[in-house]
Scaffold this active site. Structure first.
Site: not given
Length: 359
Positions: A199, A213, A217
């Site tokens: 991650s 983004y 994650k």
């Protein structure tokens, strides 16, 4: 006995009992501290008994997606140094060939093999399943899967193309779901295995510029927590790694479009080398640790955001309990500084626009 002696004796007795009551809180505090210390020491001694048995990488088959560069390649090299057989999976065939040569230099015996397979792990599950079957036929069942395929992008929310949000979830999330889904059945049958998700610290805290983004994650943690609960009875352990900014080609590409605010915030934690990240995350995955963090900032973030995530040992849980208050206090100062950076950049931008209008 005279009346004066009786009075003196009474006063002495009263002072003794009064002073004893004054010391009682301190005595109780010492007893509590001694009990806590003894309890912690006991937990420390028994915690190895309840921790998972470490996976031996010597002779193990490790599959690394996104293994042609960056953290993925460094992880493959670290596993190869420990005697593992490696399958590198990535899209770019030329980069795979080069990565294979670099990994092979880390061999510790002449029996080790590096296999390269070019495929996009985020597009077609059936193709990914076929690739995993192919590598297992050549190198045996997968003992550890490293999900490192991913991409990063930063930009202001309203300036990010809508298509970018979808592609981030495809590559960073589904690109980990598909390979994991392809290996999990065999791992359950063998009742052993390790799954590692790479991650990011942006998967623990949402920051300016990472609206596309960060969610991709963050999603990996939800997947990992749910998967760990399902797989633990089968002796399969899941690890989520949260590396900081790391000196990779991906970071160099991201920096080309990174907003000023994002760059200034990122600079507060510095840049880490992929080899350092690889050593830490491989060690944590082998030991079966759920969280894997890098550096003091990473440790603090993992403790702050642990929530209901699994713990590998009792001592890990105790450390999180003890440090939570202190780390939250420190985090408030960090958040204040980040907000200050964003405000300063906004003011500077508005002042520059006003100056342009006057001209």
């Amino acid at each position: 006995m005279s009346s004066e002696e009786e009075l003196s004796s009474t006063i002495t007795d009263w002072l003794f009992f009064s002073s004893w009551w004054l010391f009682l809180p301190f005595i109780m505090l010492l007893v509590v501290v001694a009990f806590v210390v003894a309890f912690v020491l006991l937990l420390y001694m028994i915690s190895p008994l309840i921790s998972p048995k470490p996976l031996k990488l010597n002779g193990a088959h490790v599959v690394v997606t996104g293994g042609s560069s960056g953290i993925g390649k460094s992880i493959a090299m670290e596993c190869y140094r420990q005697g593992a057989f490696i399958t590198l999976v990535a899209r770019d065939e030329s980069k795979l060939v080069q990565a294979k040569k670099e990994v092979e230099k880390c061999a510790i015996n002449d029996k080790q093999v590096v296999l390269c397979i070019s495929v996009d792990v985020s597009k077609d599950y059936r193709q990914v399943e076929s690739v995993i079957k192919q590598c297992q036929e050549k190198l045996g069942p997968v003992d550890m899967l490293v999900n490192c395929a991913g991409t990063s992008f930063s930009g202001k929310f309203e300036e990010v193309e809508v298509e970018r949000f979808r592609s981030m979830m495809e590559v960073n999330y589904l690109g980990s779901v598909y390979p994991t889904r392809a290996v999990i059945t065999t791992m359950k049958e063998r009742r052993m295995g390790r799954i590692l998700f790479i991650s990011s610290q942006a998967g623990q805290i949402g920051l300016f510029g990472y609206t596309a983004y960060s969610p991709s994650k963050f999603a990996l943690r939800g997947l990992a927590e749910s998967l760990q609960m399902e797989m633990k009875p089968y002796n399969i352990y899941v690890t989520v790694a949260y590396p900081p900014d790391t000196d990779t080609p991906g970071l160099a590409e991201e920096n080309r479009t990174k907003p000023l605010e994002t760059r200034l915030i990122s600079e507060t934690s510095g840049v880490t080398q992929p080899e350092q990240v690889a050593k830490i995350v491989v060690k944590d995955a082998v030991q079966g640790n759920f969280n894997s963090s890098v550096g003091p900032d990473g440790y603090m973030l993992s403790a702050l955001t642990c929530g209901m995530s699994p713990v590998t040992s009792i001592t890990e849980g105790l450390q999180q309990i003890v440090t939570m208050g202190l780390f939250r206090t420190i985090a408030l100062f960090y958040l204040g500084s980040f907000d200050s950076i964003v405000r300063r950049c906004m003011i500077q931008r508005e002042q520059a626009k006003a100056a342009d209008k006057r001209e």
